[in-house]
Design an enzyme around this catalytic site. Structure first.
Site, PDB file in Angstrom:
ATOM      1  N   ASP A  94       0.994  -1.094  -0.273  1.00  0.00           N
ATOM      2  CA  ASP A  94      -0.180   0.149  -0.027  1.00  0.00           C
ATOM      3  C   ASP A  94       1.069   1.928   0.009  1.00  0.00           C
ATOM      4  O   ASP A  94       1.238   2.033   0.848  1.00  0.00           O
ATOM      5  CB  ASP A  94      -1.023   0.418   1.172  1.00  0.00           C
ATOM      6  CG  ASP A  94      -2.274   0.987   0.956  1.00  0.00           C
ATOM      7  OD1 ASP A  94      -2.530   1.833   0.426  1.00  0.00           O
ATOM      8  OD2 ASP A  94      -2.893   1.473   2.018  1.00  0.00           O
ATOM      9  N   CYS A  97       0.359   4.663   1.972  1.00  0.00           N
ATOM     10  CA  CYS A  97      -0.420   4.643   3.344  1.00  0.00           C
ATOM     11  C   CYS A  97      -0.317   5.283   4.235  1.00  0.00           C
ATOM     12  O   CYS A  97       0.991   5.838   4.313  1.00  0.00           O
ATOM     13  CB  CYS A  97      -1.052   3.114   3.777  1.00  0.00           C
ATOM     14  SG  CYS A  97      -2.048   2.581   4.892  1.00  0.00           S
ATOM     15  N   HIS A 202      -7.962   0.759   7.329  1.00  0.00           N
ATOM     16  CA  HIS A 202      -8.196   1.881   6.694  1.00  0.00           C
ATOM     17  C   HIS A 202      -9.813   2.130   7.172  1.00  0.00           C
ATOM     18  O   HIS A 202     -10.660   1.246   8.321  1.00  0.00           O
ATOM     19  CB  HIS A 202      -7.795   1.777   5.453  1.00  0.00           C
ATOM     20  CG  HIS A 202      -7.343   1.316   4.781  1.00  0.00           C
ATOM     21  ND1 HIS A 202      -7.322   0.207   3.504  1.00  0.00           N
ATOM     22  CD2 HIS A 202      -6.046   1.868   5.091  1.00  0.00           C
ATOM     23  CE1 HIS A 202      -5.610   0.203   3.906  1.00  0.00           C
ATOM     24  NE2 HIS A 202      -4.800   1.019   4.132  1.00  0.00           N
ATOM     25  N   GLU A 205     -12.033   8.907  11.575  1.00  0.00           N
ATOM     26  CA  GLU A 205     -12.866   8.771  12.400  1.00  0.00           C
ATOM     27  C   GLU A 205     -12.899   9.914  13.379  1.00  0.00           C
ATOM     28  O   GLU A 205     -12.339  10.760  12.385  1.00  0.00           O
ATOM     29  CB  GLU A 205     -11.332   7.985  13.351  1.00  0.00           C
ATOM     30  CG  GLU A 205     -11.831   7.594  14.458  1.00  0.00           C
ATOM     31  CD  GLU A 205     -10.762   6.246  15.176  1.00  0.00           C
ATOM     32  OE1 GLU A 205     -10.832   5.148  15.018  1.00  0.00           O
ATOM     33  OE2 GLU A 205      -9.986   6.654  15.990  1.00  0.00           O
ATOM     34  N   SER A 383      -5.886   7.637  19.822  1.00  0.00           N
ATOM     35  CA  SER A 383      -4.683   7.816  18.929  1.00  0.00           C
ATOM     36  C   SER A 383      -3.818   8.979  19.464  1.00  0.00           C
ATOM     37  O   SER A 383      -4.099   9.231  20.155  1.00  0.00           O
ATOM     38  CB  SER A 383      -5.375   8.508  17.352  1.00  0.00           C
ATOM     39  OG  SER A 383      -5.969   6.680  17.321  1.00  0.00           O
ATOM     40  N   HIS A 402       4.630   4.081  13.243  1.00  0.00           N
ATOM     41  CA  HIS A 402       3.288   4.458  12.245  1.00  0.00           C
ATOM     42  C   HIS A 402       1.924   4.112  13.119  1.00  0.00           C
ATOM     43  O   HIS A 402       0.596   4.393  12.729  1.00  0.00           O
ATOM     44  CB  HIS A 402       3.644   3.343  11.449  1.00  0.00           C
ATOM     45  CG  HIS A 402       2.678   2.937  11.030  1.00  0.00           C
ATOM     46  ND1 HIS A 402       2.940   1.453  11.833  1.00  0.00           N
ATOM     47  CD2 HIS A 402       1.911   1.702  10.397  1.00  0.00           C
ATOM     48  CE1 HIS A 402       2.148  -0.122  11.674  1.00  0.00           C
ATOM     49  NE2 HIS A 402       1.557   0.021  10.593  1.00  0.00           N
ATOM     50  N   GLY A 405       0.370  -1.368  16.113  1.00  0.00           N
ATOM     51  CA  GLY A 405       0.525  -2.262  15.818  1.00  0.00           C
ATOM     52  C   GLY A 405      -0.014  -3.972  15.761  1.00  0.00           C
ATOM     53  O   GLY A 405      -0.309  -3.890  17.046  1.00  0.00           O
ATOM     54  N   LYS A 476     -15.206   2.249   9.158  1.00  0.00           N
ATOM     55  CA  LYS A 476     -14.712   1.045   8.824  1.00  0.00           C
ATOM     56  C   LYS A 476     -14.941   0.205   7.840  1.00  0.00           C
ATOM     57  O   LYS A 476     -15.684   0.886   6.974  1.00  0.00           O
ATOM     58  CB  LYS A 476     -14.303  -0.297   9.725  1.00  0.00           C
ATOM     59  CG  LYS A 476     -13.673  -0.107  11.092  1.00  0.00           C
ATOM     60  CD  LYS A 476     -12.308   0.271  10.969  1.00  0.00           C
ATOM     61  CE  LYS A 476     -11.575  -0.443  12.244  1.00  0.00           C
ATOM     62  NZ  LYS A 476      -9.894  -0.671  11.761  1.00  0.00           N
TER      63      LYS A 476
HETATM   64  P1  5GP Z   1      -1.267   0.067   8.630  1.00  0.00           P
HETATM   65  O1  5GP Z   1      -0.590   1.250   8.682  1.00  0.00           O
HETATM   66  O2  5GP Z   1      -0.564  -0.946   9.375  1.00  0.00           O
HETATM   67  O3  5GP Z   1      -2.129  -0.701   8.360  1.00  0.00           O
HETATM   68  O4  5GP Z   1      -2.005   0.010  10.284  1.00  0.00           O
HETATM   69  C1  5GP Z   1      -1.706   1.552  11.030  1.00  0.00           C
HETATM   70  C2  5GP Z   1      -2.080   1.510  12.673  1.00  0.00           C
HETATM   71  O5  5GP Z   1      -3.628   1.881  12.690  1.00  0.00           O
HETATM   72  C3  5GP Z   1      -2.464  -0.263  12.777  1.00  0.00           C
HETATM   73  O6  5GP Z   1      -1.463  -0.608  13.552  1.00  0.00           O
HETATM   74  C4  5GP Z   1      -3.596   0.107  13.890  1.00  0.00           C
HETATM   75  O7  5GP Z   1      -2.543   0.734  15.241  1.00  0.00           O
HETATM   76  C5  5GP Z   1      -4.565   1.285  13.565  1.00  0.00           C
HETATM   77  N1  5GP Z   1      -5.937   1.472  13.702  1.00  0.00           N
HETATM   78  C6  5GP Z   1      -6.403   0.236  13.132  1.00  0.00           C
HETATM   79  N2  5GP Z   1      -7.666   0.729  12.503  1.00  0.00           N
HETATM   80  C7  5GP Z   1      -7.736   1.313  13.543  1.00  0.00           C
HETATM   81  C8  5GP Z   1      -8.808   2.359  14.170  1.00  0.00           C
HETATM   82  O8  5GP Z   1     -10.080   1.618  13.052  1.00  0.00           O
HETATM   83  N3  5GP Z   1      -9.053   3.363  14.257  1.00  0.00           N
HETATM   84  C9  5GP Z   1      -7.518   3.913  14.778  1.00  0.00           C
HETATM   85  N4  5GP Z   1      -7.885   5.037  16.285  1.00  0.00           N
HETATM   86  N5  5GP Z   1      -6.364   3.317  14.794  1.00  0.00           N
HETATM   87  C10 5GP Z   1      -6.656   1.928  13.860  1.00  0.00           C
HETATM   88 MN    MN Z   2      -1.097   2.592   6.973  1.00  0.00          MN
HETATM   89 MN    MN Z   3      -2.577   0.339   4.399  1.00  0.00          MN
END
Ligand code: 5GP
Ligand code: MN
Ligand code: MN
Length: 477
Positions: A94, A97, A202, A205, A383, A402, A405, A476
């Site tokens: 991605d 991202c 993804h 929020e 967050s 980032h 995890g 989501k």
């Molecule tokens: P990645 O870039 O690895 O796909 O995801 C980045 C981070 O987003 C994940 O490690 C997780 O901590 C966070 N994350 C995933 N879903 C959600 C969500 O619905 N809300 C928030 N605030 N963080 C999320």
């Molecule tokens: Mn990501």
């Molecule tokens: Mn991504």
């Protein structure tokens, strides 16, 4: 894990030469708790990358590390632009991202009572879900323009404001993107997906700032307790994925030609200065620009929905883009290595740029505080916003973590939901989606505690804690 040496609190070293052909050391930045969660395969993947041609100084692994395709998520690698390689798998499928944070002047007391209705409205207006398509259907010519202009393309089409561009990493467009290096398949996959969230982790929020760690910096950013923010997490969708697929094949096919031997085929790469390397770099930047445009549209659509929901003008909404950043990307940057300034290809995969105060690439408005570092946690807890600090330059090529995890596999998370019931697992949370499938995989319990992750980078002086945001509602994919 036995091969790791504890150098100081939060710093674990895998010395060079631990695995055959390992040219540089690997540093893992972890607390003791996070060390326990570190997978053997993630250690091996980082060590493998340290054998690649032209890798410089060290590989750095962030506290949100987990196993990825070839190179661990949470990994940072830099290679020499002259003698080094570029590795698609070490940037990620991605491409670009990333995360965007928007401030509003709404307060939580206004939003909290109506959050379910508001999220339903966002679900209606912001396209999300597997293979979802947006309101835009672009011709190849229009898409090629997006691939060059990035976020600016979206602003010119009315999705947002000129000032937004000042608050995006690289102003929302990487120079040197080459749309002619993007395959027709990638164009086809990208034509209907611009302005869509996608699936998995993804999200869009609505949050409330619930804790301030640094008053002065928060003030500079215009953040205060009780304030409502919007966070967007998405990337380059099918287009970026296809660019990665295409160039992994190009890389594999050119290994013999360039005499590259690998410990793991997933690390397939090409010399950065070769025609193949330059083609990938041009295509990767094009995909990155698509992602910048994508988040520009998503942020605008969400803010516009919130604005209409409350019957406000843009001015009364107080829309302000705080920052937008990439956490899967390869960039040419200058870094000091052994006292000498070198031009490097910095691969950040699940790692955020975290440039310190007074760095030339930090937007003027934030020059004195450092680059905002946006760290999503999970759908239930919180967050964080941090700012880059001086030590990131020597400790991680100007990078931080980032996210939280993953802690639990997707199947384990679904099992938990089957056992306990989604209602109970998500108690009190407002989570909307087209299908219930991904929600079960994305429950808060599936992630590490992000507060532990950001504490590590804060303690190390890589980035500084500024504010915490709690979710009011999440869309989501
Ligand atoms: P990645 O870039 O690895 O796909 O995801 C980045 C981070 O987003 C994940 O490690 C997780 O901590 C966070 N994350 C995933 N879903 C959600 C969500 O619905 N809300 C928030 N605030 N963080 C999320
Ligand atoms: Mn990501
Ligand atoms: Mn991504």
């Amino acid at each position: 894990k036995e091969a790791l040496q504890k150098k100081s609190p939060y710093v674990y070293l895998l010395p060079e030469g631990t695995v055959q052909g390992q040219k540089v050391p690997v540093y893992f930045y972890l607390s003791e708790r996070l060390l326990e969660l570190l997978e053997e395969d993630a250690i091996r993947q980082a060590a493998n990358a340290a054998t690649l041609p032209g890798v410089v100084k060290a590989i750095y692994v962030m506290p949100d590390v987990h196993v990825g395709y070839g190179f661990p998520v949470g990994g940072v690698m830099a290679t020499d632009t002259k003698e080094g390689i570029i590795s698609p798998g070490s940037i990620g499928y991605d491409i670009n991202c990333g995360v965007r944070l928007i401030a509003t002047s709404l307060t939580a007391d206004k939003v909290y009572p109506v959050r379910e209705k508001l999220m339903q409205e966002i679900l209606r207006n912001v396209p999300a879900g597997v293979g979802s398509t947006g309101k835009l259907k672009l011709s190849k010519k229009e898409l090629a323009e997006v691939l060059v202009k990035g976020a600016r393309w979206a602003v010119e089409r009315g999705f947002g404001f000129e000032e937004d561009l000042q608050h995006i990493e690289s102003e929302g467009a990487l120079p040197g993107a080459d749309p002619s290096k993007v395959s027709n398949t990638a164009y086809e996959r990208g034509s209907g997906e611009l302005g869509t969230v996608g699936s998995g982790n993804h999200f869009v929020e609505i949050q409330v700032v619930d804790e301030i760690y640094d008053e002065e910096i928060s003030e500079t950013l215009g953040l205060y307790e009780g304030q409502v923010t919007i966070m967007v997490h998405s990337g380059s969708r099918g287009l970026g994925h296809q660019v990665c697929v295409d160039y992994l094949k190009v890389a594999k096919d050119s290994l013999a030609k360039y005499g590259i031997s690998l410990p793991d085929m997933q690390l397939a790469c090409m010399p950065f200065s070769s025609p193949e390397g330059q083609s990938y770099f041009g295509a990767m930047k094009a995909a990155a620009n698509y992602a910048f445009a994508n988040r520009q549209i998503l942020g605008y659509l969400t803010a516009d929905t919130v604005r209409r929901f409350f019957g406000l003008s843009w001015e009364d909404l107080g829309y302000r883009l705080i920052y937008d950043l990439a956490h899967n990307i390869g960039k040419v940057e200058k870094h000091r290595v052994n006292g000498k300034v070198m031009e490097l290809v910095v691969h950040r995969k699940g790692a955020t740029r975290a440039f310190p105060p007074f760095h030339g690439e930090v937007p003027p408005a934030y020059r004195s505080i450092g680059q905002p570092v946006l760290i999503p946690g999970d759908v239930g807890r919180y967050s964080f916003l941090l700012v880059g600090q001086e030590r990131s330059m020597e400790m991680s090529f100007g990078s931080a973590c980032h996210g939280a995890g993953r802690l639990m596999s997707r199947s384990k998370a679904k099992e938990l939901v089957r056992r306990e019931g989604l209602e109970k697992v998500l108690e009190g949370l407002v989570v909307v989606a087209k299908g219930k499938g991904t929600i079960a995989e994305e429950i808060p319990q599936a992630y590490k505690d992000v507060s532990e992750v950001v504490r590590v980078v804060h303690e190390l002086g890589i980035a500084k804690l500024v504010a915490r945001m709690r979710p009011l509602g999440t869309l989501k994919g």
